[in-house]
Design an enzyme around this catalytic site. Structure first.
Site, PDB file in Angstrom:
ATOM      1  N   LYS A  52       0.668  -1.153   0.058  1.00  0.00           N
ATOM      2  CA  LYS A  52      -0.107   0.060  -0.028  1.00  0.00           C
ATOM      3  C   LYS A  52       0.679   1.108   0.011  1.00  0.00           C
ATOM      4  CE  LYS A  52      -3.792  -2.494   1.996  1.00  0.00           C
ATOM      5  NZ  LYS A  52      -4.360  -2.938   3.602  1.00  0.00           N
ATOM      6  N   GLN A  96      -4.218  -1.748   9.535  1.00  0.00           N
ATOM      7  CA  GLN A  96      -4.333  -2.984   9.054  1.00  0.00           C
ATOM      8  C   GLN A  96      -5.015  -4.165   9.706  1.00  0.00           C
ATOM      9  OE1 GLN A  96      -3.150  -3.648   5.730  1.00  0.00           O
ATOM     10  NE2 GLN A  96      -4.021  -5.817   6.204  1.00  0.00           N
ATOM     11  N   ASP A 119     -10.771   2.758   4.237  1.00  0.00           N
ATOM     12  CA  ASP A 119     -11.585   1.268   3.854  1.00  0.00           C
ATOM     13  C   ASP A 119     -12.716   1.330   3.773  1.00  0.00           C
ATOM     14  OD1 ASP A 119      -9.452  -0.183   3.742  1.00  0.00           O
ATOM     15  OD2 ASP A 119      -8.858  -0.625   5.951  1.00  0.00           O
TER      16      ASP A 119
END
Ligand code: NDP
Length: 297
Positions: A52, A96, A119
């Protein structure tokens, strides 16, 4: 002939379009910034975060990489999130998953400022998605919508069958496909581990989306002829090669290609799209928060 849907190629085109948006932001003096927070020493999670970070660098998004000792207290993670929420130079915040067992995952998701929740897992953003007013579409299902559009699949009126009901893939995918919108309007069935006679459900699918995390769960005999197959699964299985393993999807590729009109490969299908859509959401967050209009791909 089955069309192989090249997610790497579609993702590259999306990244290129996003670069133009990033240039527009730069002209207005704004520089999108994504903060990733890793509280794990799991090698897979470390790899995901570093990919990422690399993706951000490639398109010109500034990436802040924060690592927290997995043994640290939950409050240390909460404190970090609070700081990032308050930091006006940060546009997107991503923690994460998975977090360690002593940390309440739901509390983490609730803690992130919904305006920076790239997200799309904060309950406010989940609610907005369900209500048809999405702020951030979760990256994997959003990427799948883009792939379907790319191959010209008409979702309106189609029978869509999703195998898997997770919060990150199955459920948001279903919510997107049932929306009254040009890339929705599908008649959607969601299957899971308790579904009786899975094959009878999958054989109805014009669009089959497999997100179960079970290697080659779906074979050609479970598909309708001409189905479009989206294989989300990424499963490591033992293999007689240098690495000792290979990656396979939730779909048995060989037999599926005998029936499907189009299919995503693993790797190189959904995975690159998930990564591209994180960049998309970061650019969108920046555009929304800074009040600079940007054309999104
Ligand atoms: P989860 O484990 O959270 O969910 C799996 C879902 O599949 C559950 O709803 C489960 O049912 C269902 N399921 C499991 N076994 C069966 C079965 N035999 N028949 C029918 N349904 C079944 O997984 P995720 O959604 O997080 O991920 C799914 C897969 O996609 C994984 O391989 C993951 O690595 C991959 N993935 C890939 C991404 C990409 O970018 N390509 C992104 C995210 C995930 P139940 O709810 O009853 O347990």
């Amino acid at each position: 002939m089955t069309k192989i849907i090249d997610g790497t190629e579609v993702a590259a085109a999306i990244r290129e379009d996003l670069s133009a948006g990033i240039d527009t932001l730069a002209e207005a003096g704004e520089h999108p910034t994504l903060a990733t927070v890793l509280m794990s020493d799991d090698p897979a999670s470390e790899t995901y975060v570093s990919m990422k970070q690399d993706d951000c660098e490639e398109v010109g998004i500034e990436a802040i990489d924060i690592e927290i000792d997995p043994e640290a207290s939950a409050s240390e993670l909460y404190g970090t999130i609070d700081e990032l929420n308050a930091d006006e130079s940060v546009d997107g915040v991503l923690v994460q998953m998975p977090v360690p067992d002593h940390v309440d995952k739901r509390a983490v998701l609730r803690r992130i400022d919904p305006a920076k929740d790239v997200d799309g897992f904060h309950p406010e953003n989940v609610g907005r998605l369900v209500a048809g007013d999405a702020r951030f579409k979760p990256c994997t299902p959003h990427g799948i919508q883009k792939l379907l559009a790319h191959v010209g699949v008409e979702t309106a009126g189609a029978e869509a069958v999703i195998v898997g009901r997770s919060e990150i893939v199955g459920k948001p995918m279903a919510n997107l496909l049932i929306q009254r919108s040009p890339d929705g309007n599908a008649t959607t069935t969601v299957c899971h581990s308790q579904t009786a006679d899975l094959a009878a459900k999958t054989r109805r699918a014009d669009i089959l989306i497999a997100a179960a995390g079970v290697p080659e769960l779906i074979d050609g005999s479970m598909l309708r002829s001409g189905a479009v197959v989206i294989d989300v699964g990424i499963n490591r299985v033992d293999a007689n090669n240098e690495k000792g393993y290979e990656l396979v999807g939730d779909v048995e590729f060989e037999t599926a290609t005998e029936k499907a009109s189009a299919i995503t490969p693993v790797p190189g299908g959904v995975g690159p799209m998930t990564r591209a859509m994180l960049l998309y959401n970061t650019v969108k967050a920046t555009s929304q928060e800074r009040g600079v209009a940007v054309e999104l791909p």
